[in-house]
Design a protein around this motif. Structure first.
Motif, PDB file in Angstrom:
ATOM      1  N   GLY A  33       0.894  -1.292   0.070  1.00 37.99           N
ATOM      2  CA  GLY A  33      -0.121  -0.053   0.036  1.00 37.99           C
ATOM      3  C   GLY A  33       0.809   1.245  -0.031  1.00 37.99           C
ATOM      4  O   GLY A  33       1.812   1.339   0.708  1.00 37.99           O
ATOM      5  N   ASN A  34       0.398   2.434  -0.764  1.00 41.02           N
ATOM      6  CA  ASN A  34       0.970   3.700  -0.628  1.00 41.02           C
ATOM      7  C   ASN A  34      -0.087   4.777  -0.420  1.00 41.02           C
ATOM      8  O   ASN A  34      -0.859   4.910  -0.910  1.00 41.02           O
ATOM      9  CB  ASN A  34       1.316   3.853  -2.118  1.00 41.02           C
ATOM     10  N   ALA A  37      -0.766   7.358  -2.654  1.00 42.83           N
ATOM     11  CA  ALA A  37      -1.702   7.159  -3.735  1.00 42.83           C
ATOM     12  C   ALA A  37      -3.250   6.954  -3.487  1.00 42.83           C
ATOM     13  O   ALA A  37      -3.976   6.893  -4.336  1.00 42.83           O
ATOM     14  CB  ALA A  37      -1.209   5.876  -4.409  1.00 42.83           C
ATOM     15  N   ALA A  38      -3.277   6.815  -2.101  1.00 44.53           N
ATOM     16  CA  ALA A  38      -4.829   6.851  -1.865  1.00 44.53           C
ATOM     17  C   ALA A  38      -5.414   8.112  -1.547  1.00 44.53           C
ATOM     18  O   ALA A  38      -6.745   7.942  -1.539  1.00 44.53           O
ATOM     19  CB  ALA A  38      -4.597   6.054  -0.407  1.00 44.53           C
ATOM     20  N   LYS A  41      -8.406   8.346  -3.962  1.00 45.57           N
ATOM     21  CA  LYS A  41      -9.159   7.036  -3.665  1.00 45.57           C
ATOM     22  C   LYS A  41     -10.194   7.247  -2.461  1.00 45.57           C
ATOM     23  O   LYS A  41     -11.121   6.596  -2.223  1.00 45.57           O
ATOM     24  CB  LYS A  41      -8.218   5.777  -3.548  1.00 45.57           C
ATOM     25  N   GLN A 103      -4.644  -3.146  -5.147  1.00 49.13           N
ATOM     26  CA  GLN A 103      -3.785  -2.213  -5.160  1.00 49.13           C
ATOM     27  C   GLN A 103      -4.503  -0.934  -4.229  1.00 49.13           C
ATOM     28  O   GLN A 103      -4.043  -0.435  -3.461  1.00 49.13           O
ATOM     29  CB  GLN A 103      -3.049  -1.650  -6.347  1.00 49.13           C
ATOM     30  N   ASP A 104      -5.782  -0.623  -4.839  1.00 47.01           N
ATOM     31  CA  ASP A 104      -6.746   0.381  -4.104  1.00 47.01           C
ATOM     32  C   ASP A 104      -6.720   0.122  -2.784  1.00 47.01           C
ATOM     33  O   ASP A 104      -6.654   0.854  -2.051  1.00 47.01           O
ATOM     34  CB  ASP A 104      -8.112   0.299  -5.030  1.00 47.01           C
ATOM     35  N   ASP A 107      -3.706   0.450  -0.777  1.00 41.26           N
ATOM     36  CA  ASP A 107      -3.513   1.803  -0.781  1.00 41.26           C
ATOM     37  C   ASP A 107      -4.213   2.835   0.527  1.00 41.26           C
ATOM     38  O   ASP A 107      -3.872   3.298   1.219  1.00 41.26           O
ATOM     39  CB  ASP A 107      -3.614   2.500  -2.193  1.00 41.26           C
ATOM     40  N   TYR A 111      -3.143   4.410   3.904  1.00 39.87           N
ATOM     41  CA  TYR A 111      -3.602   5.664   4.251  1.00 39.87           C
ATOM     42  C   TYR A 111      -4.482   5.809   5.669  1.00 39.87           C
ATOM     43  O   TYR A 111      -3.776   6.871   6.500  1.00 39.87           O
ATOM     44  CB  TYR A 111      -4.431   6.282   3.290  1.00 39.87           C
TER      45      TYR A 111
END
Length: 120
Positions: A33-34, A37-38, A41, A103-104, A107, A111
Motif C-alpha cells: 500500500g502507498n 496514492a490513496a 481514492k 492495489q486500491d 493504498d 492511508y
C-alpha cells in the motif's frame, strides 16, 4: 544407440518457465500500500468515515459508522476484501469495495492506518 538431447532441453525449458511463472505469481500477490496514492481514492470514504461525533448512516438502515483512522492496515484490508467478496453485508460498503482493486485496497488501508484516531 545415440539418444537425442532435445527432450532434456525441453524439460529444462519447461522447468525454467514454471519457476518464472511461480515467482511472477508470488510477486503479484505482494501488494504494498502507498498512502500517498490513496489521497484521491479515499474521497468516497470521507463522506461517512470522516465525520466525527458518532455519525450514523440511514441507508439501508441506521448504522453507526466506525472511525477507521488509526486502524491496522491488515485489518482494513481484510475488512474491505470481505465486503468485496460479500462476506460482510453492508450494501454501500459492498458496492464500494467491489469497485476497488487489490492495489486500491492496500493504498486505502495504508492511508487510514497512518491517520490519528479521532475522538468521538
Amino acid at each position: 544407440m545415440k539418444t537425442s538431447s532435445a527432450p532434456l532441453v525441453l524439460v529444462r525449458i519447461l522447468a525454467a518457465v514454471a519457476c518464472a511463472a511461480g515467482s511472477a505469481v508470488s510477486t503479484a500477490a505482494e501488494v504494498v500500500g502507498n498512502p500517498r496514492a490513496a489521497v484521491a481514492k479515499v474521497e468516497m470514504c470521507i463522506g461517512c468515515h470522516g465525520i466525527a461525533g458518532g455519525y450514523k448512516t440511514a441507508f439501508p438502515e441506521v448504522y453507526r459508522v466506525p472511525m477507521i483512522g488509526g486502524q491496522s492496515a491488515k485489518y482494513l484490508e481484510a475488512a474491505l476484501k470481505s465486503y468485496r467478496k460479500g462476506d460482510r453485508k453492508h450494501p454501500s460498503m459492498v458496492n464500494i469495495a467491489k469497485s476497488l482493486s487489490d492495489q486500491d485496497i492496500a493504498d486505502v488501508a495504508a492511508y487510514y492506518s497512518q491517520q490519528t484516531v479521532a475522538k468521538r
